[in-house]
Motif scaffolding. Structure first.
Motif, short mmCIF file in Angstrom:
data_model
loop_
_atom_site.label_atom_id
_atom_site.label_comp_id
_atom_site.label_asym_id
_atom_site.label_seq_id
_atom_site.Cartn_x
_atom_site.Cartn_y
_atom_site.Cartn_z
N PHE A 13 -6.77 11.36 25.42
CA PHE A 13 -7.31 12.40 24.55
C PHE A 13 -8.16 11.71 23.50
O PHE A 13 -7.85 10.58 23.10
CB PHE A 13 -6.16 13.19 23.88
N PRO A 14 -9.23 12.35 23.02
CA PRO A 14 -10.14 11.68 22.08
C PRO A 14 -9.59 11.59 20.65
O PRO A 14 -10.14 12.15 19.70
CB PRO A 14 -11.41 12.54 22.15
N ASN A 15 -8.48 10.85 20.49
CA ASN A 15 -7.82 10.75 19.19
C ASN A 15 -8.66 10.05 18.13
O ASN A 15 -8.50 10.30 16.94
CB ASN A 15 -6.49 9.98 19.33
N PHE A 16 -9.53 9.14 18.55
CA PHE A 16 -10.25 8.30 17.61
C PHE A 16 -11.67 8.79 17.32
O PHE A 16 -12.44 8.09 16.67
CB PHE A 16 -10.32 6.86 18.11
N ALA A 17 -12.05 9.97 17.82
CA ALA A 17 -13.42 10.42 17.65
C ALA A 17 -13.82 10.53 16.18
O ALA A 17 -14.93 10.16 15.79
CB ALA A 17 -13.62 11.77 18.35
N ARG A 18 -12.91 11.00 15.34
CA ARG A 18 -13.23 11.16 13.92
C ARG A 18 -13.28 9.81 13.20
O ARG A 18 -14.22 9.54 12.43
CB ARG A 18 -12.21 12.08 13.25
N LEU A 86 -17.47 14.64 10.96
CA LEU A 86 -18.19 13.85 11.97
C LEU A 86 -17.26 13.48 13.11
O LEU A 86 -16.09 13.15 12.90
CB LEU A 86 -18.76 12.58 11.34
N MET A 87 -17.77 13.53 14.32
CA MET A 87 -17.00 13.16 15.51
C MET A 87 -17.85 12.28 16.42
O MET A 87 -19.02 12.60 16.68
CB MET A 87 -16.55 14.41 16.27
N ASP A 88 -17.28 11.18 16.88
CA ASP A 88 -17.98 10.27 17.79
C ASP A 88 -17.38 10.40 19.19
O ASP A 88 -16.34 9.82 19.48
CB ASP A 88 -17.87 8.83 17.29
N TYR A 89 -18.04 11.16 20.04
CA TYR A 89 -17.56 11.33 21.41
C TYR A 89 -18.14 10.29 22.36
O TYR A 89 -17.78 10.26 23.54
CB TYR A 89 -17.90 12.73 21.91
N SER A 90 -19.02 9.44 21.87
CA SER A 90 -19.65 8.45 22.75
C SER A 90 -18.64 7.44 23.28
O SER A 90 -18.87 6.84 24.33
CB SER A 90 -20.79 7.73 22.02
N ILE A 91 -17.52 7.26 22.56
CA ILE A 91 -16.51 6.31 23.04
C ILE A 91 -15.61 6.93 24.10
O ILE A 91 -14.74 6.27 24.66
CB ILE A 91 -15.66 5.75 21.87
N TYR A 92 -15.80 8.22 24.35
CA TYR A 92 -15.05 8.94 25.39
C TYR A 92 -16.00 9.60 26.37
O TYR A 92 -16.02 10.84 26.51
CB TYR A 92 -14.15 10.01 24.77
N ILE A 99 -12.82 18.82 20.86
CA ILE A 99 -11.55 19.22 20.26
C ILE A 99 -11.84 19.86 18.92
O ILE A 99 -12.76 19.45 18.21
CB ILE A 99 -10.56 18.04 20.13
N GLN A 100 -11.05 20.87 18.58
CA GLN A 100 -11.33 21.62 17.36
C GLN A 100 -10.04 22.10 16.73
O GLN A 100 -9.13 22.56 17.42
CB GLN A 100 -12.23 22.82 17.68
N PHE A 101 -9.95 21.95 15.41
CA PHE A 101 -8.88 22.54 14.61
C PHE A 101 -9.52 23.51 13.63
O PHE A 101 -10.50 23.19 12.97
CB PHE A 101 -8.13 21.46 13.81
N PHE A 102 -8.93 24.69 13.50
CA PHE A 102 -9.31 25.63 12.45
C PHE A 102 -8.22 25.70 11.38
O PHE A 102 -8.44 26.25 10.31
CB PHE A 102 -9.55 27.01 13.03
N SER A 103 -7.05 25.15 11.69
CA SER A 103 -5.95 25.11 10.73
C SER A 103 -5.05 23.93 11.07
O SER A 103 -5.05 23.43 12.19
CB SER A 103 -5.14 26.41 10.76
#
Length: 302
Positions: A13-18, A86-92, A99-103
């Motif tokens: 899962f893209p845990n490190f994107a942020r 900011l999100m970096d999806y290039s590493i995935y 992935i998105q959180f609203f709360s």
């Protein structure tokens, strides 16, 4: 700085994107850590307590920072990272979703769940940047409709125009308006709901929800092995079968990973989670092993 990343659980899962986006915006070099390079800092994430730890002796690093529930439930990301959108999806590159959180947080304080202890009471958060190559959105809110700004979140998803996969919808608080709006979204997979507490009968609530959302678009987590009897497990699963809702049985595992699922819990999960088997036979007639039928468990109750 030269930053190395270690996803102890694996790149599932893209845990490190942020975190990656934050450091790259500062001009840092970011990559998956290897034993061949030296790093000013290594960031390590471990979500699950049962995941074997990484052998950090193989790395050349001045600083190693460990985080995630698997290491410390109370440790949080630095404020400047947690507040960044900011999100970096290039590493995935293998993932074609956002992935998105609203709360964050939850209104509940269920004894088997760590969300309230880890994230506190529910609060709205700003959406993060979407994956420029994303084809759908994974909505990771723990309790989507408990968010006081849930309508804004729905509007955001409608405007995004992508398919959506919901991970946390509390059917106990869902009303007709919310169910109506859910039915208007393009769903990637079934909406995830839960019937974890056996003392609360959700049958009538589920009947109400299925007036607006087709049962085939719902998947219900059912917790077993935590304050529930076999009768209560069977009752919940049979009600879901009658309503046409697919269950997903989860045997309880404690935070310290001291408790192991019983053979009964593994058998009922195998029966319920294989949907063709679940639809075609009762638990009593299910044979997970040669010469054994699950009616044995029911006979022990007589």
């Amino acid at each position: 700085m030269n930053i190395g990343l270690i996803d102890v659980d694996g790149h599932n899962f893209p845990n490190f994107a942020r975190a990656s986006a934050y450091h790259k915006a500062k001009g840092d070099q970011v990559e998956w850590a290897t034993p061949f390079n030296r790093y000013d800092k290594v960031l390590a994430s471990k979500v699950f307590t049962f995941t074997p730890d990484f052998n950090y002796m193989t790395l050349q690093a001045d600083i190693i920072e460990k985080g995630g529930t698997g290491y410390d439930i109370h440790k949080k990301l630095p404020f400047e990272i947690s507040c960044s959108t900011l999100m970096d999806y290039s590493i995935y590159p293998q993932y074609h979703f956002s992935i998105q959180f609203f709360s964050r947080g939850c209104i509940r304080k269920c004894p088997f769940c760590l969300v309230r202890e880890k994230e506190g009471y529910i609060r709205s958060v700003h959406p993060v940047d979407l994956n420029p190559k994303g084809e759908w959105i994974e909505v990771l809110d723990n309790n989507f409709f408990a968010n006081p700004r849930w309508k804004e979140a729905i509007d955001y998803l409608i405007k995004a125009g992508q398919m959506v996969n919901f991970h946390g919808v509390d059917v106990r608080i869902m009303n007709e308006e919310q169910a109506f709006y859910l039915s208007k979204l393009k769903l990637k997979r079934r909406i995830h709901i839960a019937w974890d507490l056996p003392d609360i009968d959700l049958t009538e609530k589920l009947k109400e929800v299925t007036k607006y959302i087709k049962p085939r678009n719902l998947s219900c987590y059912v917790l077993v092995g935590f304050n529930s009897t076999i009768e209560q497990d069977i009752y919940r699963l049979n009600r879901l079968k009658e309503l046409g809702i697919s269950p997903f049985v989860q045997p309880y595992r404690d935070f310290n990973n001291d408790r192991k699922p019983s053979l009964y819990e593994k058998d009922i999960a195998q029966w319920a989670n294989k949907h063709q088997i679940f639809k075609s036979c009762d638990f009593a007639d299910f044979s997970p092993r040669k010469g054994f039928k699950c009616k044995y468990y029911l006979k022990q109750l007589e």
